[in-house]
Scaffold this active site. Structure first.
Site, PDB file in Angstrom:
ATOM      1  N   MET A  83      -3.135  -2.033  -9.662  1.00 29.21           N
ATOM      2  CA  MET A  83      -3.851  -1.813 -10.929  1.00 29.21           C
ATOM      3  C   MET A  83      -4.897  -0.713 -10.814  1.00 29.21           C
ATOM      4  O   MET A  83      -4.962   0.173 -11.671  1.00 29.21           O
ATOM      5  CB  MET A  83      -4.502  -3.122 -11.386  1.00 29.21           C
ATOM      6  CG  MET A  83      -3.519  -4.077 -12.019  1.00 29.21           C
ATOM      7  SD  MET A  83      -2.756  -3.436 -13.525  1.00 29.21           S
ATOM      8  CE  MET A  83      -4.172  -3.349 -14.602  1.00 29.21           C
ATOM      9  N   THR A 107      -9.449  -9.317 -12.497  1.00 31.44           N
ATOM     10  CA  THR A 107      -9.025 -10.146 -11.374  1.00 31.44           C
ATOM     11  C   THR A 107      -8.790 -11.582 -11.825  1.00 31.44           C
ATOM     12  O   THR A 107      -9.486 -12.075 -12.718  1.00 31.44           O
ATOM     13  CB  THR A 107     -10.103 -10.098 -10.273  1.00 31.44           C
ATOM     14  OG1 THR A 107     -10.277  -8.742  -9.843  1.00 31.44           O
ATOM     15  CG2 THR A 107      -9.727 -10.969  -9.082  1.00 31.44           C
ATOM     16  N   THR A 108      -7.808 -12.240 -11.240  1.00 30.37           N
ATOM     17  CA  THR A 108      -7.504 -13.637 -11.575  1.00 30.37           C
ATOM     18  C   THR A 108      -7.605 -14.498 -10.318  1.00 30.37           C
ATOM     19  O   THR A 108      -7.841 -14.005  -9.226  1.00 30.37           O
ATOM     20  CB  THR A 108      -6.077 -13.764 -12.142  1.00 30.37           C
ATOM     21  OG1 THR A 108      -5.147 -13.303 -11.149  1.00 30.37           O
ATOM     22  CG2 THR A 108      -5.933 -12.957 -13.418  1.00 30.37           C
ATOM     23  N   PRO A 124      -7.817 -12.575 -18.131  1.00 32.76           N
ATOM     24  CA  PRO A 124      -6.773 -12.645 -17.111  1.00 32.76           C
ATOM     25  C   PRO A 124      -5.556 -11.780 -17.405  1.00 32.76           C
ATOM     26  O   PRO A 124      -4.721 -11.551 -16.544  1.00 32.76           O
ATOM     27  CB  PRO A 124      -6.390 -14.130 -17.116  1.00 32.76           C
ATOM     28  CG  PRO A 124      -6.667 -14.555 -18.515  1.00 32.76           C
ATOM     29  CD  PRO A 124      -7.894 -13.787 -18.931  1.00 32.76           C
ATOM     30  N   HIS A 146       6.254 -13.667 -11.571  1.00 35.39           N
ATOM     31  CA  HIS A 146       5.590 -12.437 -11.131  1.00 35.39           C
ATOM     32  C   HIS A 146       6.191 -11.968  -9.821  1.00 35.39           C
ATOM     33  O   HIS A 146       6.925 -12.684  -9.157  1.00 35.39           O
ATOM     34  CB  HIS A 146       4.079 -12.648 -10.965  1.00 35.39           C
ATOM     35  CG  HIS A 146       3.353 -12.771 -12.257  1.00 35.39           C
ATOM     36  ND1 HIS A 146       3.141 -13.976 -12.886  1.00 35.39           N
ATOM     37  CD2 HIS A 146       2.831 -11.832 -13.078  1.00 35.39           C
ATOM     38  CE1 HIS A 146       2.485 -13.773 -14.017  1.00 35.39           C
ATOM     39  NE2 HIS A 146       2.293 -12.487 -14.160  1.00 35.39           N
ATOM     40  N   LYS A 184       2.218 -11.229  -5.469  1.00 38.09           N
ATOM     41  CA  LYS A 184       1.112 -11.874  -6.155  1.00 38.09           C
ATOM     42  C   LYS A 184       0.531 -13.003  -5.314  1.00 38.09           C
ATOM     43  O   LYS A 184       1.254 -13.876  -4.848  1.00 38.09           O
ATOM     44  CB  LYS A 184       1.563 -12.420  -7.510  1.00 38.09           C
ATOM     45  CG  LYS A 184       0.401 -13.005  -8.305  1.00 38.09           C
ATOM     46  CD  LYS A 184       0.783 -13.285  -9.733  1.00 38.09           C
ATOM     47  CE  LYS A 184      -0.359 -13.918 -10.497  1.00 38.09           C
ATOM     48  NZ  LYS A 184      -1.586 -13.074 -10.500  1.00 38.09           N
TER      49      LYS A 184
HETATM   50  N1  LIG Z   1      -6.153  -8.928 -16.288  1.00 38.27           N
HETATM   51  C1  LIG Z   1      -4.981  -8.288 -16.227  1.00 38.27           C
HETATM   52  O1  LIG Z   1      -4.474  -7.754 -17.249  1.00 38.27           O
HETATM   53  C2  LIG Z   1      -4.296  -8.143 -14.887  1.00 38.27           C
HETATM   54  C3  LIG Z   1      -3.199  -7.301 -14.742  1.00 38.27           C
HETATM   55  C4  LIG Z   1      -2.679  -7.099 -13.447  1.00 38.27           C
HETATM   56  C5  LIG Z   1      -3.241  -7.740 -12.358  1.00 38.27           C
HETATM   57  N2  LIG Z   1      -4.293  -8.564 -12.577  1.00 38.27           N
HETATM   58  C6  LIG Z   1      -4.988  -9.198 -11.452  1.00 38.27           C
HETATM   59  O2  LIG Z   1      -5.701  -8.163 -10.781  1.00 38.27           O
HETATM   60  C7  LIG Z   1      -5.808  -8.478  -9.382  1.00 38.27           C
HETATM   61  C8  LIG Z   1      -5.317  -7.303  -8.561  1.00 38.27           C
HETATM   62  O3  LIG Z   1      -3.945  -7.140  -8.823  1.00 38.27           O
HETATM   63  P1  LIG Z   1      -3.177  -5.909  -8.099  1.00 38.27           P
HETATM   64  O4  LIG Z   1      -1.727  -6.122  -8.339  1.00 38.27           O
HETATM   65  O5  LIG Z   1      -3.817  -4.621  -8.460  1.00 38.27           O
HETATM   66  O6  LIG Z   1      -3.488  -6.249  -6.559  1.00 38.27           O
HETATM   67  P2  LIG Z   1      -3.461  -5.249  -5.301  1.00 38.27           P
HETATM   68  O7  LIG Z   1      -3.446  -6.123  -4.097  1.00 38.27           O
HETATM   69  O8  LIG Z   1      -2.437  -4.210  -5.484  1.00 38.27           O
HETATM   70  O9  LIG Z   1      -4.889  -4.493  -5.399  1.00 38.27           O
HETATM   71  C9  LIG Z   1      -6.102  -5.135  -5.034  1.00 38.27           C
HETATM   72  C10 LIG Z   1      -6.947  -4.090  -4.337  1.00 38.27           C
HETATM   73  O10 LIG Z   1      -8.257  -4.594  -4.137  1.00 38.27           O
HETATM   74  C11 LIG Z   1      -8.691  -4.151  -2.863  1.00 38.27           C
HETATM   75  N3  LIG Z   1      -9.826  -4.967  -2.443  1.00 38.27           N
HETATM   76  C12 LIG Z   1      -9.828  -6.136  -1.771  1.00 38.27           C
HETATM   77  N4  LIG Z   1     -11.078  -6.567  -1.597  1.00 38.27           N
HETATM   78  C13 LIG Z   1     -11.896  -5.655  -2.197  1.00 38.27           C
HETATM   79  C14 LIG Z   1     -13.291  -5.528  -2.371  1.00 38.27           C
HETATM   80  N5  LIG Z   1     -14.146  -6.448  -1.876  1.00 38.27           N
HETATM   81  N6  LIG Z   1     -13.781  -4.464  -3.055  1.00 38.27           N
HETATM   82  C15 LIG Z   1     -12.943  -3.519  -3.537  1.00 38.27           C
HETATM   83  N7  LIG Z   1     -11.591  -3.569  -3.409  1.00 38.27           N
HETATM   84  C16 LIG Z   1     -11.099  -4.635  -2.731  1.00 38.27           C
HETATM   85  C17 LIG Z   1      -7.447  -4.248  -2.000  1.00 38.27           C
HETATM   86  O11 LIG Z   1      -7.582  -3.478  -0.815  1.00 38.27           O
HETATM   87  C18 LIG Z   1      -6.392  -3.714  -2.954  1.00 38.27           C
HETATM   88  O12 LIG Z   1      -6.289  -2.301  -2.840  1.00 38.27           O
HETATM   89  C19 LIG Z   1      -5.045  -9.781  -9.193  1.00 38.27           C
HETATM   90  O13 LIG Z   1      -5.954 -10.852  -9.267  1.00 38.27           O
HETATM   91  C20 LIG Z   1      -4.120  -9.826 -10.416  1.00 38.27           C
HETATM   92  O14 LIG Z   1      -3.766 -11.147 -10.797  1.00 38.27           O
HETATM   93  C21 LIG Z   1      -4.826  -8.793 -13.792  1.00 38.27           C
HETATM   94  O1  LIG Z   2      -2.397 -13.546 -15.135  1.00 42.11           O
HETATM   95  C1  LIG Z   2      -2.245 -13.043 -14.014  1.00 42.11           C
HETATM   96  O2  LIG Z   2      -2.586 -13.574 -12.923  1.00 42.11           O
HETATM   97  C2  LIG Z   2      -1.602 -11.734 -13.955  1.00 42.11           C
HETATM   98  N1  LIG Z   2      -1.158 -11.346 -12.811  1.00 42.11           N
HETATM   99  C3  LIG Z   2      -0.203 -10.296 -12.703  1.00 42.11           C
HETATM  100  C4  LIG Z   2      -0.316  -9.676 -11.326  1.00 42.11           C
HETATM  101  O3  LIG Z   2      -0.968 -10.280 -10.436  1.00 42.11           O
HETATM  102  O4  LIG Z   2       0.297  -8.627 -11.146  1.00 42.11           O
HETATM  103  C5  LIG Z   2      -0.299  -9.304 -13.832  1.00 42.11           C
HETATM  104  C6  LIG Z   2      -0.363  -9.991 -15.147  1.00 42.11           C
HETATM  105  C7  LIG Z   2      -1.505 -10.931 -15.191  1.00 42.11           C
END
Ligand SMILES: NC(=O)c1ccc[n+]([C@@H]2O[C@H](COP(=O)([O-])OP(=O)(O)OC[C@H]3O[C@@H](n4cnc5c(N)ncnc54)[C@H](O)[C@@H]3O)[C@@H](O)[C@H]2O)c1
Ligand SMILES: O=C(O)C1=N[C@H](C(=O)O)CCC1
Length: 273
Positions: A13, A103-104, A129, A161, A165
Site C-alpha cells: 500500500m 492498518t488493520t 479498515p 485475501h 495477509k
Molecule cells: N484500509 C484499507 O483500505 C487497507 C487496504 C489495504 C491494506 N490495508 C491494511 O494495511 C496494512 C498494510 O498492508 P500492506 O499490504 O501494505 O502490507 P505490507 O506488508 O506490504 O506493508 C507494510 C509495510 O510496513 C512496514 N513497517 C513495518 N513496521 C513499520 C513501522 N514501525 N514503521 C513504518 N513501517 C513499518 C513494513 O516493512 C512494510 O513495508 C495491513 O494491516 C492491511 O490489512 C488496509
Molecule cells: O480489511 C482488511 O484487513 C483489508 N486487508 C487487505 C489487505 O491486507 O491487503 C486489503 C483490504 C482491506
C-alpha cells in the site's frame, strides 16, 4: 500544499500511495518511514519503489519523532502492522500531525489507545479498515438489508485475501460484522462465530459466522450471505486493484486537514453515513 508522511513506505500500500500522491497537484510526500533499522535507510524512496529519485529519503521508524518535528507534515498515512501502528499514531498525535490510519488487525485495547492519543492532542484522524468507496457503500447495503430481513435469515461473512495477509479476519470483515450486529440488535461480543471445526452442533439463529480465506494474490473479496428457507441473498464486493483503496486514501488526506470531527471514518469522508 498538503505535506504527507507515509509509513510502510515500501509496502504494497505505502508504495502505491506514494506513487499516487506524486500525481496530485495539492499534496506532496515530505517523509517516508519504514520499519526500524530498515535496510533502505537514507535511500531515496522514489528509487526504492521504482519511480526514480523524488528527493525524499527513507527513514527507519526509530527516527519518526525527529523526522515529524523536522518535516512538519500535515498528515501521516499509516499502512503498516497493528503492533507498530499504535506507537506511530501516538507519536504523530504528540507531534501535532493529523493521521489517516488504514492498518488493520488492532485489538480493542490498541484501538482505544490510538483514539485516546488523538483525542488528547490537537490533531484529527480518519480511521478505516477499508478505504475503497465500494466497500463503504457495501457497509450501508448490508445494514439496510439486515434491517429488512431481520432474524428470518442466517447471516455469514466470508472474506478472501492474498497469501501474505498477516491478520484475520480482515478489518473489513470485522467492520461488516459490527455493522450487521448493530443492525440486527445483537451483542457483538456474543454473536460472532469465527470459523467452525468439529461436531459443533446446529447453528443458532443469533450467530453470525465469520470466515477467512487466504491464497494467491486475491486483493480483497467480501461476501455477506443471508441464508433463508429455500433461498439466499449474497452481497459481494470484490477489489480488483489496490488502487481502489489508494483512491480512498487520497480523499481521506484531503478531508482530514479540514475535518470538523476529531475522529472520522470513510463514511464521513465520502458523505455516505
Ligand atoms: N484500509 C484499507 O483500505 C487497507 C487496504 C489495504 C491494506 N490495508 C491494511 O494495511 C496494512 C498494510 O498492508 P500492506 O499490504 O501494505 O502490507 P505490507 O506488508 O506490504 O506493508 C507494510 C509495510 O510496513 C512496514 N513497517 C513495518 N513496521 C513499520 C513501522 N514501525 N514503521 C513504518 N513501517 C513499518 C513494513 O516493512 C512494510 O513495508 C495491513 O494491516 C492491511 O490489512 C488496509
Ligand atoms: O480489511 C482488511 O484487513 C483489508 N486487508 C487487505 C489487505 O491486507 O491487503 C486489503 C483490504 C482491506
Amino acid at each position: 500544499m498538503i505535506g504527507v508522511a507515509v509509513t510502510g513506505a515500501s509496502g504494497r500500500m505505502g508504495s502505491k500511495i506514494i506513487r499516487t500522491i506524486l500525481e496530485q497537484d495539492d499534496m506532496k510526500v515530505v517523509a517516508a518511514i519504514e520499519a526500524p533499522n530498515t535496510p533502505f535507510e537514507g535511500k531515496d524512496v522514489g528509487e526504492v519503489i521504482g519511480v526514480g529519485t523524488i528527493g525524499v529519503p527513507v527513514n527507519g521508524a526509530e527516527k519518526l519523532a525527529e523526522v515529524l518535528t523536522e518535516k512538519k507534515p500535515d498528515v501521516l498515512v499509516d499502512f503498516t502492522i497493528a503492533n507498530a501502528a499504535v506507537g506511530t499514531i501516538k507519536t504523530s498525535a504528540e507531534c501535532g500531525v493529523n493521521v489517516v490510519v488504514g492498518t488493520t488487525g488492532f485489538s480493542d485495547e490498541q484501538m482505544e489507545e490510538m483514539k485516546n492519543a488523538i483525542e488528547n492532542n490537537k490533531v484529527k484522524a480518519v480511521i478505516a479498515p477499508n478505504m475503497a468507496v465500494g466497500v463503504n457503500v457495501f457497509f450501508k447495503i448490508i445494514a439496510d438489508l439486515a434491517k429488512i430481513l431481520k432474524d428470518d435469515y442466517d447471516v455469514e461473512i466470508i472474506e478472501a485475501h492474498h497469501k501474505h495477509k498477516a491478520d484475520a479476519p480482515s478489518g473489513t470483515a470485522v467492520k461488516a460484522y459490527e455493522v450487521l450486529a448493530e443492525a440486527l440488535g445483537r451483542d457483538k461480543n456474543e454473536c460472532g462465530v469465527y470459523g467452525r471445526q468439529g461436531v459443533v452442533g446446529a447453528r443458532t439463529p443469533e450467530e453470525i459466522g465469520i470466515h477467512a480465506v487466504r491464497g494467491g494474490d486475491i486483493v480483497g473479496d467480501h461476501t455477506v450471505l443471508f441464508a433463508g428457507e429455500g433461498e439466499r441473498i449474497e452481497i459481494v464486493h470484490r477489489a480488483h486493484s489496490r488502487q481502489a483503496f489508494v483512491s480512498g486514501v487520497i480523499k481521506a488526506v484531503r478531508y482530514v486537514v479540514g475535518a470538523s470531527k476529531k475522529i472520522s471514518d470513510m463514511g464521513d469522508v465520502l458523505g455516505i453515513k
